[in-house]
Write a protein that holds these residues in place. Structure first.
Motif, PDB file in Angstrom:
ATOM      1  N   GLU A  44      -8.086-116.960 -17.361  1.00  0.00           N
ATOM      2  CA  GLU A  44      -7.421-116.603 -18.613  1.00  0.00           C
ATOM      3  C   GLU A  44      -8.430-116.415 -19.746  1.00  0.00           C
ATOM      4  O   GLU A  44      -8.253-115.551 -20.616  1.00  0.00           O
ATOM      5  CB  GLU A  44      -6.407-117.690 -18.986  1.00  0.00           C
ATOM      6  CG  GLU A  44      -5.241-117.783 -18.008  1.00  0.00           C
ATOM      7  CD  GLU A  44      -4.394-119.030 -18.221  1.00  0.00           C
ATOM      8  OE1 GLU A  44      -4.621-119.714 -19.255  1.00  0.00           O
ATOM      9  OE2 GLU A  44      -3.530-119.325 -17.374  1.00  0.00           O
ATOM     10  N   ALA A  45      -9.497-117.218 -19.736  1.00  0.00           N
ATOM     11  CA  ALA A  45     -10.530-117.132 -20.774  1.00  0.00           C
ATOM     12  C   ALA A  45     -11.585-116.085 -20.447  1.00  0.00           C
ATOM     13  O   ALA A  45     -12.545-115.928 -21.211  1.00  0.00           O
ATOM     14  CB  ALA A  45     -11.190-118.494 -20.962  1.00  0.00           C
ATOM     15  N   ARG A  46     -11.410-115.371 -19.325  1.00  0.00           N
ATOM     16  CA  ARG A  46     -12.375-114.351 -18.871  1.00  0.00           C
ATOM     17  C   ARG A  46     -13.791-114.936 -18.846  1.00  0.00           C
ATOM     18  O   ARG A  46     -14.763-114.317 -19.273  1.00  0.00           O
ATOM     19  CB  ARG A  46     -12.332-113.101 -19.766  1.00  0.00           C
ATOM     20  CG  ARG A  46     -10.966-112.492 -19.972  1.00  0.00           C
ATOM     21  CD  ARG A  46     -10.273-112.132 -18.688  1.00  0.00           C
ATOM     22  NE  ARG A  46     -10.939-111.046 -17.956  1.00  0.00           N
ATOM     23  CZ  ARG A  46     -10.462-110.536 -16.804  1.00  0.00           C
ATOM     24  NH1 ARG A  46      -9.354-111.028 -16.271  1.00  0.00           N
ATOM     25  NH2 ARG A  46     -11.121-109.557 -16.215  1.00  0.00           N
ATOM     26  N   LEU A  47     -13.887-116.134 -18.287  1.00  0.00           N
ATOM     27  CA  LEU A  47     -15.150-116.866 -18.321  1.00  0.00           C
ATOM     28  C   LEU A  47     -16.244-116.154 -17.531  1.00  0.00           C
ATOM     29  O   LEU A  47     -17.410-116.100 -17.959  1.00  0.00           O
ATOM     30  CB  LEU A  47     -14.947-118.282 -17.772  1.00  0.00           C
ATOM     31  CG  LEU A  47     -16.074-119.260 -18.066  1.00  0.00           C
ATOM     32  CD1 LEU A  47     -16.173-119.525 -19.559  1.00  0.00           C
ATOM     33  CD2 LEU A  47     -15.859-120.573 -17.318  1.00  0.00           C
ATOM     34  N   LEU A  48     -15.897-115.596 -16.372  1.00  0.00           N
ATOM     35  CA  LEU A  48     -16.908-114.915 -15.571  1.00  0.00           C
ATOM     36  C   LEU A  48     -17.428-113.670 -16.277  1.00  0.00           C
ATOM     37  O   LEU A  48     -18.625-113.367 -16.219  1.00  0.00           O
ATOM     38  CB  LEU A  48     -16.343-114.542 -14.199  1.00  0.00           C
ATOM     39  CG  LEU A  48     -15.928-115.708 -13.290  1.00  0.00           C
ATOM     40  CD1 LEU A  48     -15.484-115.182 -11.932  1.00  0.00           C
ATOM     41  CD2 LEU A  48     -17.054-116.724 -13.126  1.00  0.00           C
ATOM     42  N   ASP A  49     -16.543-112.937 -16.941  1.00  0.00           N
ATOM     43  CA  ASP A  49     -16.967-111.744 -17.683  1.00  0.00           C
ATOM     44  C   ASP A  49     -18.006-112.117 -18.741  1.00  0.00           C
ATOM     45  O   ASP A  49     -18.930-111.338 -19.027  1.00  0.00           O
ATOM     46  CB  ASP A  49     -15.769-111.085 -18.385  1.00  0.00           C
ATOM     47  CG  ASP A  49     -14.682-110.700 -17.416  1.00  0.00           C
ATOM     48  OD1 ASP A  49     -14.463-109.509 -17.214  1.00  0.00           O
ATOM     49  OD2 ASP A  49     -14.039-111.621 -16.861  1.00  0.00           O
ATOM     50  N   ARG A  50     -17.859-113.288 -19.312  1.00  0.00           N
ATOM     51  CA  ARG A  50     -18.764-113.723 -20.375  1.00  0.00           C
ATOM     52  C   ARG A  50     -20.067-114.281 -19.818  1.00  0.00           C
ATOM     53  O   ARG A  50     -21.143-114.035 -20.378  1.00  0.00           O
ATOM     54  CB  ARG A  50     -18.061-114.763 -21.249  1.00  0.00           C
ATOM     55  CG  ARG A  50     -16.928-114.156 -22.082  1.00  0.00           C
ATOM     56  CD  ARG A  50     -15.850-115.161 -22.437  1.00  0.00           C
ATOM     57  NE  ARG A  50     -16.389-116.331 -23.116  1.00  0.00           N
ATOM     58  CZ  ARG A  50     -15.731-117.495 -23.242  1.00  0.00           C
ATOM     59  NH1 ARG A  50     -14.523-117.623 -22.728  1.00  0.00           N
ATOM     60  NH2 ARG A  50     -16.283-118.490 -23.879  1.00  0.00           N
ATOM     61  N   ILE A  51     -19.993-114.994 -18.703  1.00  0.00           N
ATOM     62  CA  ILE A  51     -21.195-115.651 -18.193  1.00  0.00           C
ATOM     63  C   ILE A  51     -22.156-114.668 -17.528  1.00  0.00           C
ATOM     64  O   ILE A  51     -23.357-114.920 -17.437  1.00  0.00           O
ATOM     65  CB  ILE A  51     -20.821-116.806 -17.220  1.00  0.00           C
ATOM     66  CG1 ILE A  51     -21.918-117.878 -17.218  1.00  0.00           C
ATOM     67  CG2 ILE A  51     -20.571-116.290 -15.807  1.00  0.00           C
ATOM     68  CD1 ILE A  51     -21.506-119.176 -16.556  1.00  0.00           C
ATOM     69  N   VAL A  52     -21.660-113.521 -17.077  1.00  0.00           N
ATOM     70  CA  VAL A  52     -22.538-112.520 -16.458  1.00  0.00           C
ATOM     71  C   VAL A  52     -23.138-111.554 -17.487  1.00  0.00           C
ATOM     72  O   VAL A  52     -23.973-110.718 -17.133  1.00  0.00           O
ATOM     73  CB  VAL A  52     -21.812-111.698 -15.369  1.00  0.00           C
ATOM     74  CG1 VAL A  52     -21.319-112.599 -14.249  1.00  0.00           C
ATOM     75  CG2 VAL A  52     -20.648-110.893 -15.962  1.00  0.00           C
ATOM     76  N   GLU A  53     -22.723-111.678 -18.732  1.00  0.00           N
ATOM     77  CA  GLU A  53     -23.221-110.799 -19.797  1.00  0.00           C
ATOM     78  C   GLU A  53     -24.191-111.589 -20.674  1.00  0.00           C
ATOM     79  O   GLU A  53     -23.820-112.613 -21.248  1.00  0.00           O
ATOM     80  CB  GLU A  53     -22.067-110.281 -20.643  1.00  0.00           C
ATOM     81  CG  GLU A  53     -22.445-109.201 -21.637  1.00  0.00           C
ATOM     82  CD  GLU A  53     -22.831-107.884 -20.984  1.00  0.00           C
ATOM     83  OE1 GLU A  53     -23.602-107.125 -21.606  1.00  0.00           O
ATOM     84  OE2 GLU A  53     -22.351-107.618 -19.863  1.00  0.00           O
ATOM     85  N   PRO A  54     -25.445-111.171 -20.806  1.00  0.00           N
ATOM     86  CA  PRO A  54     -26.392-111.905 -21.647  1.00  0.00           C
ATOM     87  C   PRO A  54     -25.929-111.955 -23.099  1.00  0.00           C
ATOM     88  O   PRO A  54     -25.311-111.016 -23.602  1.00  0.00           O
ATOM     89  CB  PRO A  54     -27.686-111.094 -21.530  1.00  0.00           C
ATOM     90  CG  PRO A  54     -27.539-110.275 -20.295  1.00  0.00           C
ATOM     91  CD  PRO A  54     -26.069-109.999 -20.157  1.00  0.00           C
ATOM     92  N   GLU A  55     -26.229-113.051 -23.744  1.00  0.00           N
ATOM     93  CA  GLU A  55     -25.948-113.141 -25.175  1.00  0.00           C
ATOM     94  C   GLU A  55     -26.783-112.120 -25.948  1.00  0.00           C
ATOM     95  O   GLU A  55     -26.342-111.574 -26.961  1.00  0.00           O
ATOM     96  CB  GLU A  55     -26.261-114.557 -25.687  1.00  0.00           C
ATOM     97  CG  GLU A  55     -25.312-115.616 -25.137  1.00  0.00           C
ATOM     98  CD  GLU A  55     -25.689-117.030 -25.557  1.00  0.00           C
ATOM     99  OE1 GLU A  55     -26.563-117.181 -26.449  1.00  0.00           O
ATOM    100  OE2 GLU A  55     -25.113-117.977 -24.998  1.00  0.00           O
ATOM    101  N   ARG A  56     -27.985-111.861 -25.438  1.00  0.00           N
ATOM    102  CA  ARG A  56     -28.901-110.981 -26.166  1.00  0.00           C
ATOM    103  C   ARG A  56     -29.927-110.401 -25.197  1.00  0.00           C
ATOM    104  O   ARG A  56     -30.468-111.121 -24.353  1.00  0.00           O
ATOM    105  CB  ARG A  56     -29.625-111.798 -27.242  1.00  0.00           C
ATOM    106  CG  ARG A  56     -30.051-111.069 -28.483  1.00  0.00           C
ATOM    107  CD  ARG A  56     -30.372-112.080 -29.591  1.00  0.00           C
ATOM    108  NE  ARG A  56     -29.144-112.704 -30.116  1.00  0.00           N
ATOM    109  CZ  ARG A  56     -28.780-113.967 -29.852  1.00  0.00           C
ATOM    110  NH1 ARG A  56     -29.538-114.740 -29.104  1.00  0.00           N
ATOM    111  NH2 ARG A  56     -27.649-114.417 -30.356  1.00  0.00           N
TER     112      ARG A  56
END
Length: 445
Positions: A44-56
């Motif tokens: 629901e929090a789309r956690l995987l989408d976020r963890i595979v994308e670098p912050e910078r």
């Protein structure tokens, strides 16, 4: 399509032409299916989408002048992947093969490796396609100063703390730190790790990755009723990790029979002469074939990958990514290998890792096995914050305890999610759980 597969397809679509990054993400996400099933809130929090994308992702120009007055331009990288549990932490790699995809693969792995240490450090990685081999000290200094002129804008003791990796040793760290001090007009010792002892470095840092590899290996063997004493060991590479893995293996009573560099391998049935190897590789910076000049009974092979065709009880791939493929894994298995522990970052291909597991070879994955280096870097940061230094023995004891804990966490996580004995899955899950909990607590960012 499952959420895990959907996330991986997005990675491939958004990051074309980056096979190493795809490989690293696939290995991790495949392990996380049962975790996502148990925690639907992550979906629901789309956690995987976020963890595979670098912050910078930072890419910059690095111009420098050689000793003849010629101008060269290299490309610099810093990928700050995840800071959920602490400042970004990960090495700098100077090697012609460096590109954005490789830095992203290394930075992604670093998230979970750093989490496994139990210390408050996030994931990051950086480097350049600059090759320090064959360069004078002055040329390396000028390059490092140009590189740091840009990197200094993006790092700090509580922001991002680089260290060394392939091509970046004590010399390079010294030049980088000296220029950072000049730019900042401040002594921020905690901004870089792997420093020299006189200016904030930690005792045992040089040995840490190699020693940690063997501490993990020893735990893995002991858990199945084996001991390292009396075992024959083949170690790829002859750099920092390989040399100190060799030293610790010998201290544990094993016989290291082979080591390599990019131009070939040495097989010495009497056991590698470590003092000679350290002199050749760390002091004189010569090729490994020179070993035969001192031990004519040793055998030299021109293809470094043929080291995996040798008979050994334990294999330690400690050179570089994807150095051990399926065919080479088959050769090791046929020759009776009982354990493989990855001292380098992702040195086994997916096919090789799968074969080892299917054929019941004890297999320690890189993000768990070689975490000793970054763990000791974090201990260096701790000493810098306290303006204090521990003894070699104190650091080594902490390192040993951390590696034992990593093995235990990895084993238990695999068992908890129905994959007992699968240390690849265990390391991925154990590393992920801490980061996931932190990200969920901190909101969407």
């Amino acid at each position: 399509m499952s959420y895990v597969k959907e996330a991986f397809e997005t990675v491939k679509r958004r990051n074309p032409g980056e096979p190493e990054f795809h490989q690293a993400v696939a290995e991790v996400l495949e392990s996380l299916e049962p975790v996502i099933d148990k925690h639907p809130e992550y979906r629901e929090a789309r956690l995987l989408d976020r963890i595979v994308e670098p912050e910078r992702q930072i890419i910059f120009r690095v111009p420098w002048e050689d000793d003849l007055g010629n101008i060269h331009v290299n490309r610099g990288f810093r990928v700050q992947f995840n800071s959920a549990i602490g400042p970004h932490k990960g090495g700098l790699r100077f090697h012609p093969s460096v590109n954005l995809g490789i830095i992203k693969f290394l930075g992604f792995e670093q998230i979970f490796k750093n989490s496994l240490t139990g210390l408050p450090i996030g994931g990051g990685k950086g480097g350049s396609d600059f090759d320090p081999k064959g360069k004078s000290d002055r040329e390396v200094m000028r390059f490092c100063q140009s590189f740091m002129s840009e990197l200094a804008l993006h790092i700090g003791p509580d922001v991002d703390v680089p260290a060394g990796d392939i091509g970046v040793g004590g010399r390079e760290i010294g030049f980088l730190y000296g220029h950072y001090k000049r730019l900042k007009n401040a002594t921020e010792a905690g901004v870089l790790t792997g420093k020299g002892i006189p200016f904030g470095g930690s005792l045992a840092r040089t040995e840490a990755t190699g020693y940690g590899t063997v501490y993990f290996l020893s735990e893995m063997l002991a858990d199945k009723g084996f001991e390292l004493k009396g075992k024959s060991v083949a170690i790829s590479g002859s750099g920092n990790v390989s040399l100190y893995a060799c030293k610790k293996c010998q201290e544990y009573g094993a016989k290291v029979v082979a080591m390599s560099d990019s131009n070939g391998y040495i097989y010495d049935k009497n056991g590698i002469d470590l003092d000679l190897m350290i002199r050749l590789k760390e002091i004189e910076r010569k090729r490994i074939k020179e070993y035969k000049n001192f031990h004519p009974e040793a055998e030299f092979g021109e293809n470094c990958r043929d080291i995996w065709s040798l008979k050994c009880d334990v294999a330690l791939p400690c050179a570089t990514q994807n150095e051990l493929n399926g065919k080479e894994a088959e050769a090791l298995i046929e020759n009776g290998v009982i354990a493989v522990a990855e001292g380098a970052n992702m040195p086994s291909t997916a096919e090789a890792a799968k074969l080892f597991q299917e054929r019941k070879v004890l297999f320690g994955p890189a993000k768990a096995v070689n975490a000793g280096g970054v763990a000791t870097s974090a201990l260096e940061m701790c000493q810098n914050s306290m303006r204090y230094s521990w003894t070699f023995e104190e650091v080594d004891q902490r390192l040993h305890k951390i590696m034992v804990n990593i093995y235990t966490m990895t084993k238990n996580a695999a068992k908890e999610f129905g994959m007992e004995g699968n240390l690849i899955a265990g390391a991925n899950i154990a590393g992920f759980q801490k980061v996931a909990a932190a990200m969920m607590s901190q909101g969407i960012y």
